[in-house]
Design a protein around this motif. Structure first.
Motif, PDB file in Angstrom:
ATOM      1  N   PRO C 132       1.161  -1.110  -0.234  1.00  0.00           N
ATOM      2  CA  PRO C 132      -0.003   0.194  -0.139  1.00  0.00           C
ATOM      3  C   PRO C 132       1.056   1.412   0.553  1.00  0.00           C
ATOM      4  CG  PRO C 132      -0.945  -1.624   1.991  1.00  0.00           C
ATOM      5  CD  PRO C 132       0.300  -1.793   1.129  1.00  0.00           C
ATOM      6  N   ASN C 133       1.807   0.918   0.631  1.00  0.00           N
ATOM      7  CA  ASN C 133       3.003   2.488   0.472  1.00  0.00           C
ATOM      8  C   ASN C 133       3.510   2.946  -0.823  1.00  0.00           C
ATOM      9  OD1 ASN C 133       2.057   3.362   2.841  1.00  0.00           O
ATOM     10  ND2 ASN C 133       3.419   1.309   3.848  1.00  0.00           N
ATOM     11  N   LEU C 134       3.282   1.669  -1.834  1.00  0.00           N
ATOM     12  CA  LEU C 134       3.851   2.701  -3.285  1.00  0.00           C
ATOM     13  C   LEU C 134       2.550   3.223  -4.007  1.00  0.00           C
ATOM     14  CD1 LEU C 134       4.705  -1.380  -4.918  1.00  0.00           C
ATOM     15  CD2 LEU C 134       6.246   0.753  -4.962  1.00  0.00           C
ATOM     16  N   ARG C 135       3.143   3.815  -4.224  1.00  0.00           N
ATOM     17  CA  ARG C 135       2.524   5.501  -5.255  1.00  0.00           C
ATOM     18  C   ARG C 135       1.492   4.892  -6.253  1.00  0.00           C
ATOM     19  NH1 ARG C 135       4.343   6.398  -9.971  1.00  0.00           N
ATOM     20  NH2 ARG C 135       5.926   6.011 -11.284  1.00  0.00           N
ATOM     21  N   GLY C 136       0.737   5.884  -6.469  1.00  0.00           N
ATOM     22  CA  GLY C 136      -0.590   4.515  -7.429  1.00  0.00           C
ATOM     23  C   GLY C 136       0.281   5.134  -9.091  1.00  0.00           C
ATOM     24  N   GLY C 137      -0.272   4.177  -9.558  1.00  0.00           N
ATOM     25  CA  GLY C 137       0.003   4.600 -10.945  1.00  0.00           C
ATOM     26  C   GLY C 137       0.712   3.806 -11.620  1.00  0.00           C
ATOM     27  N   LEU C 138       1.375   2.302 -10.711  1.00  0.00           N
ATOM     28  CA  LEU C 138       1.761   1.604 -10.990  1.00  0.00           C
ATOM     29  C   LEU C 138       1.589   0.991 -11.957  1.00  0.00           C
ATOM     30  CD1 LEU C 138       4.778   2.010  -8.172  1.00  0.00           C
ATOM     31  CD2 LEU C 138       4.690   2.685 -10.157  1.00  0.00           C
ATOM     32  N   ALA C 139       2.446   0.403 -12.984  1.00  0.00           N
ATOM     33  CA  ALA C 139       1.815  -0.844 -14.189  1.00  0.00           C
ATOM     34  C   ALA C 139       1.490  -1.942 -13.280  1.00  0.00           C
ATOM     35  CB  ALA C 139       2.867  -0.971 -14.963  1.00  0.00           C
ATOM     36  N   GLY C 140       2.598  -2.816 -12.313  1.00  0.00           N
ATOM     37  CA  GLY C 140       1.480  -4.139 -11.389  1.00  0.00           C
ATOM     38  C   GLY C 140       3.327  -4.634 -11.427  1.00  0.00           C
ATOM     39  N   GLY C 141       3.772  -5.554 -11.169  1.00  0.00           N
ATOM     40  CA  GLY C 141       5.350  -6.203 -10.697  1.00  0.00           C
ATOM     41  C   GLY C 141       4.980  -7.778 -10.448  1.00  0.00           C
ATOM     42  N   LEU C 142       6.666  -8.369 -10.396  1.00  0.00           N
ATOM     43  CA  LEU C 142       5.913  -9.894 -10.123  1.00  0.00           C
ATOM     44  C   LEU C 142       6.702 -10.785  -9.215  1.00  0.00           C
ATOM     45  CD1 LEU C 142       5.899 -12.313 -12.432  1.00  0.00           C
ATOM     46  CD2 LEU C 142       8.646 -12.655 -12.339  1.00  0.00           C
ATOM     47  N   PRO C 299       6.273   7.201  -1.422  1.00  0.00           N
ATOM     48  CA  PRO C 299       6.640   8.684  -1.486  1.00  0.00           C
ATOM     49  C   PRO C 299       6.613   8.823   0.244  1.00  0.00           C
ATOM     50  CG  PRO C 299       4.661   8.436  -2.804  1.00  0.00           C
ATOM     51  CD  PRO C 299       5.289   7.312  -2.515  1.00  0.00           C
ATOM     52  N   GLU C 300       5.909   7.754   0.915  1.00  0.00           N
ATOM     53  CA  GLU C 300       6.226   8.092   2.613  1.00  0.00           C
ATOM     54  C   GLU C 300       7.232   7.430   3.223  1.00  0.00           C
ATOM     55  OE1 GLU C 300       3.679   9.177   4.583  1.00  0.00           O
ATOM     56  OE2 GLU C 300       2.633  10.078   2.791  1.00  0.00           O
ATOM     57  N   ILE C 301       8.070   6.707   1.768  1.00  0.00           N
ATOM     58  CA  ILE C 301       9.436   6.813   2.997  1.00  0.00           C
ATOM     59  C   ILE C 301      10.518   7.803   3.354  1.00  0.00           C
ATOM     60  CG2 ILE C 301      11.903   6.978   0.812  1.00  0.00           C
ATOM     61  CD1 ILE C 301      11.712   3.574   1.313  1.00  0.00           C
ATOM     62  N   GLY C 302      10.365   8.689   2.513  1.00  0.00           N
ATOM     63  CA  GLY C 302      10.896   9.763   3.190  1.00  0.00           C
ATOM     64  C   GLY C 302      10.811  10.518   4.714  1.00  0.00           C
ATOM     65  N   LYS C 303       9.511   9.979   4.550  1.00  0.00           N
ATOM     66  CA  LYS C 303       8.728  10.481   6.010  1.00  0.00           C
ATOM     67  C   LYS C 303       9.542   9.427   7.684  1.00  0.00           C
ATOM     68  CE  LYS C 303       5.948  13.283   4.400  1.00  0.00           C
ATOM     69  NZ  LYS C 303       6.630  14.966   4.526  1.00  0.00           N
ATOM     70  N   LEU C 304      10.304   8.019   6.555  1.00  0.00           N
ATOM     71  CA  LEU C 304      11.058   7.365   8.040  1.00  0.00           C
ATOM     72  C   LEU C 304      12.087   8.086   8.703  1.00  0.00           C
ATOM     73  CD1 LEU C 304      10.147   3.858   6.336  1.00  0.00           C
ATOM     74  CD2 LEU C 304       8.870   5.754   7.770  1.00  0.00           C
ATOM     75  N   GLN C 305      12.344   7.538   9.580  1.00  0.00           N
ATOM     76  CA  GLN C 305      13.935   7.867  10.305  1.00  0.00           C
ATOM     77  C   GLN C 305      14.972   7.263   9.304  1.00  0.00           C
ATOM     78  OE1 GLN C 305      14.736  10.417  12.704  1.00  0.00           O
ATOM     79  NE2 GLN C 305      12.228  11.448  13.350  1.00  0.00           N
ATOM     80  N   GLY C 306      16.157   7.657   9.724  1.00  0.00           N
ATOM     81  CA  GLY C 306      17.034   6.690   8.478  1.00  0.00           C
ATOM     82  C   GLY C 306      18.173   7.025  10.204  1.00  0.00           C
ATOM     83  N   VAL C 307      18.733   5.712  10.377  1.00  0.00           N
ATOM     84  CA  VAL C 307      19.318   5.659  11.675  1.00  0.00           C
ATOM     85  C   VAL C 307      20.433   5.446  10.935  1.00  0.00           C
ATOM     86  CG1 VAL C 307      17.252   4.919  13.496  1.00  0.00           C
ATOM     87  CG2 VAL C 307      19.180   2.900  11.931  1.00  0.00           C
TER      88      VAL C 307
END
Lengths: 83, 433, 388
Positions: C132-142, C299-307
């Motif tokens: 769910p944290n991937l951005r919308g509009g991606l084509a898909g995946g394997l 996009p939300e990965i930027g909000k995470l604290q990098g330790v």
């Protein structure tokens, strides 16, 4: 510290009035429990260093986890959750 | 991605608004404009918070070198500096809402010290706190009236903290000083030869209020269910159990040298190496206060004063006077560190079940199987948490000896920082270069 | 000088300890030599994935075989992996940003299906549900189901411990020289003492050229950032399909989105690739490029604290395949190096191939593509010119 102004925050869903300038760590303690977070092995932990170094006092503030409560000053309407 | 980057061009940047940083700011402002930064929400420093306020007031009277509230001093609090680049004369920092890129002409690092904690069984219970830490919380509004507090560890800070706690209505059950009576008495005698008025006053007040001051005494266990209830103290070879609400404990101070190290400043032992002008091995980077040697408020004030006077082009006589005073306080520092040297028994307080790394909950039993810091870190996760080994690394320096147990390298970010901040600040530099 | 062992393994990283364990389990007396922390080199610096790859048939063969061996290790109740090994069967999702990359998803799916690798094709909506944290509009995946994440330094230490329980010796010294004489090989240690054995295996990654200067192994620098704990933020290892272009590029610097959930709840964010960089310092520009790429996908990965951020050096070869087998010009000296970013995955297969050769066993997969002899001076055309 002036106690002229006070503001309202919530700690674990309960409302609390604190003097302006109060840190979040102090607000949590005033709300009744010295514990701020659950450690990775399940222990309850409270603030240790009180000066932003040890990261023991991390809480969730306005939905953002891992915030150091001792380094954060309460703001009106702040929602604080211990973890 | 939507992080706003603020670019600041400053003249003299001072990191740390404790005694050294404030003294540097006051002196530099004679002819320079100053940007004063601190991670904390307010000025005054951390360790000597109570004492430093009074000291700064007395400083204002004694050596008026410019008003602290000068329009030439800009202050920013809640600024977390996670990297510096001495070649580009730049700092990178994060605030609650954005990212900062700060360019400086000259930099003073006055990042102070943290307390040394030694793991004892039960020390992870809530309400076991640093002595300076509890003091800081009390200053931040924590009500402690009527609370029973054991103050323990080592050094004159214990007296200053006990004094502050008592003044806020706490009942200080006892002060447990690990140093032997002989050493403490010798130090007290030396106080008479040094104008250590603050310490003398604190010591006098604790005596006046009848707070038991035990030498040869140290905590060996913290006991409680959900939180601290009792502290077991070893006193002159016997165990004494004290009921209390808080333990305020610190075994001395550890310099916060991480930013200076990350910027490439040469070290001398545990401290940043500086010359007579407080200049480090990196051009335009000065250090003052506990980062150059643990010596208390007066040494910090003088070192900050020297750095600020050099930057502010103060008259030679004024600078020389500060340097003479600094020399006196550095001798005091030596006698202080001699008197409160840690006894060997303190390196064996932890048992195998005692957690040493509180971020990752790694016990002494797991750590002691390893021969040095990097191995222990990679194989047990000790020091891998958000404090980046600041607490357990310092403790292990005592428990295992410094050789091989120093944190192996200081890389940016020297503090945890949002990924978006790293993304935004690095990106800007790239576009500029 | 004494005959100290039947096999000497130089290097106690994941490849060296895996080789030593395979040889010890095959009954050989083994000595492992390393002066550093066990698993403290590229083993500790990397991401720790056990992943099948299909850039080429030989790459697929080795990664698939090795992954099956990892699952065998995991399922061996007699010698269980410790919990600290952080075995996390999270699978990998190759993320397709657009229709071109979705075509690659279908190609990979067909490739893997034909080779009995379990994969699931995800459309745009299924991808969003899976992560769910991937951005919308991606084509898909394997989704590649059997891919795993582990914490490699602990696994290397565990393998060394298994070796020692089989009477292998661990010598904490630096090897300064080696030579071959007659039917055995000798290793000189920093203290001047000499070890002798029937064979020597070089498993020293980017350090291999220190003792074997002609071996075409080059350091390829990478950056990583690990965050605080955010349980549930990420469920699978995610790799952008553009990763293939980044990893395959011969020269220049490149970044690609690669994020891993760790058993701790932390997120490990990569990846970057640089040739010619020898300074291990964290470079703010590369870190920023890498993280911006991650933000483009999450996009939300930027909000995470990098330790913590760090760098490491992959041992890369010009043709992107490892060097497994006899060192050119030697009869008792082996190479097990040049695994680039797949050393964790392929350590187990590498160990089998080395042991098979030493013991005269038939290998489960063809060993020829990994033979170091492809880089003998007479065979110079095997180089594809990537030695930047």
């Amino acid at each position: 510290m002036s106690v002229s102004a006070s503001l309202s925050v919530s700690v674990g869903g309960s409302n609390l009035r604190v003097p302006a300038g109060t840190t979040v760590a102090t607000a949590v303690a005033m709300a009744g429990s010295p514990a701020m977070r659950t450690s990775v092995s399940g222990e309850r932990r409270g603030a240790l260093c009180g000066m932003g170094i040890c990261f023991e006092c991390r809480v969730t503030i306005n939905g953002q986890p891992h915030q150091r409560s001792c380094q954060t000053v309460c703001a009106e309407g702040m929602e604080i959750e211990t973890t | 991605m939507n992080t706003s980057v603020r670019h600041i061009e400053a003249d003299v940047v001072i990191v740390g608004a404790g005694p050294a940083g404030l003294a540097a700011a006051r002196a530099a402002t004679q002819s320079r404009s100053v940007l004063l930064l601190d991670d904390n929400p307010a000025a005054g420093g951390q360790i000597w918070r109570g004492a430093s306020e009074r000291a700064l007031q007395s400083l204002t009277r004694r050596r008026e070198t410019g008003p602290l509230a000068s329009p030439r001093i800009q202050r920013m609090f809640g600024v977390r500096i996670f990297a510096g680049d001495a070649a580009r004369r730049a700092l990178r920092a994060e605030t609650a809402t954005g990212a900062l890129q700060i360019r400086y002409r000259d930099l003073v690092l006055a990042t102070g010290a943290r307390e040394l904690f030694l793991p004892v069984p039960g020390w992870t219970l809530p309400n076991v706190m640093g002595a300076g830490g509890l003091q800081a919380m009390v200053k931040g509004g924590l009500p402690i009236a009527g609370k029973r507090i054991v103050v323990a560890g080592s050094g004159p800070l214990l007296l200053a903290v006990a004094d502050v706690l008592r003044s806020k209505g706490a009942k200080v059950v006892a002060i447990a000083e690990q140093a032997p009576a002989r050493a403490v008495n010798a130090f007290a005698w030396s106080l008479l030869q040094h104008p250590a008025k603050l310490l003398q006053a604190a010591a006098l007040r604790t005596m006046q209020w009848g707070i038991p001051y035990w030498t040869d005494a140290w905590p060996v266990a913290c006991i409680g269910n959900q939180q601290l209830e009792r502290v077991m103290v070893m006193r002159k070879g016997r165990r004494v159990e004290l009921e209390c609400d808080y333990l305020a404990c610190g075994f001395g101070l550890v310099p916060n040298t991480e930013l200076a190290q990350q910027m490439g400043c040469a070290m001398q032992g545990d401290f940043v190496k500086v010359n007579d002008a407080q200049l480090t091995s990196q051009p335009h980077v000065y250090c003052a206060g506990e980062v150059t040697g643990i010596g208390g408020v007066q040494k910090s004030l003088d070192e900050g004063g020297v750095a600020g006077s050099v930057l502010g082009a103060a008259p030679v006589t004024a600078l020389a006077a500060l340097q003479r005073s600094r020399a006196r306080w550095r001798r005091f520092e030596a006698s202080l560190n001699h008197a409160f040297a840690l006894r060997p028994e303190l390196s064996t307080l932890a048992d195998d079940e005692t957690i040493v790394c509180r971020c990752e909950d790694v016990t002494w039993g797991r750590i002691r199987a390893h021969s040095h810091w990097l191995e222990a870190k990679l194989h047990t996760r000790c020091g891998m948490g958000p404090c980046q080994g600041r607490i357990c690394g310092a403790a292990l320096g005592v428990m295992r000896g410094k050789t091989g147990w120093q944190v192996e390298s200081i890389r940016e970010p020297v503090f945890p920082v949002r990924a978006e901040t790293l993304a935004a600040l690095g990106a800007r530099r790239e576009e500029n270069s | 000088m004494t005959q100290t062992a039947e096999a000497i393994v130089l290097g106690a990283g994941i490849v060296g300890t895996a080789c030593a364990l395979e040889l010890a389990r095959s009954g050989l007396r083994v000595t492992i030599v390393d002066d550093g922390v066990v698993g403290g080199g590229a083993t500790a610096a990397g991401m720790g994935h056990v992943t099948v790859m299909d850039d080429s048939e030989p790459q697929f063969a080795l990664t698939r075989y090795s992954q099956q061996l990892w699952h065998t290790i995991r399922n061996d109740a007699a010698t269980p992996l410790p919990g600290e090994a952080e075995w996390l069967p999270c699978g990998t999702i190759w993320v397709a940003a657009d229709d071109d990359e979705m075509a690659e998803v279908h190609r990979k799916h067909a490739f893997y299906s034909a080779r009995a690798v379990s994969t699931i094709t995800l459309d745009s909506q299924q991808l969003a549900q899976a992560e769910p944290n991937l951005r919308g509009g991606l084509a898909g995946g394997l989704l590649v189901l059997e891919d795993v994440v582990i914490y490699p330094p602990v696994v290397a230490a565990w393998m060394l411990k298994q070796c020692e329980m089989l009477s292998a010796a661990f010598v904490r010294q630096r090897a300064t020289a080696f030579c071959e004489s007659g039917d055995h090989a000798e290793v000189t240690l920093a203290d001047g003492s000499i070890l002798s054995a029937d064979c020597v295996i070089h498993a020293t990654g980017t350090w291999t050229p220190l003792l074997l200067p002609s071996i075409p192994v080059h350091p390829r620098k990478g950056h990583l950032l690990i965050t605080e704990r955010y349980a549930g933020f990420l469920r699978h290892q995610l790799v952008e399909l553009g990763y293939l272009k980044s990893a395959a590029s011969a020269g220049g610097d490149s970044v690609a989105f690669n994020a891993q959930p760790r058993a701790t709840g932390q997120i490990l964010i990569g990846s970057s690739r640089q040739y010619g960089a020898t300074d291990s310092a964290v470079e703010p520009q590369m870190l920023a490029r890498m993280l911006r790429r991650a933000e483009e996908f999450m996009p939300e990965i930027g909000k995470l604290q990098g330790v913590r951020a760090w760098t490491g050096f992959r041992a890369s070869t010009p043709d992107k395949l490892p060097l497994i087998g006899l060192a050119p010009g030697y009869r008792n000296v082996y190479l097990a190096t040049g695994h680039e970013g797949l050393g964790i995955t392929t350590a187990t297969g590498t160990a089998k191939l080395i042991a098979d050769h030493i013991l005269g066993r038939t290998s489960a997969i063809p060993a020829a593509p990994y033979q170091p002899s492809r880089y003998t001076p007479a065979n110079d055309n095997a180089r594809d010119g990537g030695t930047a």
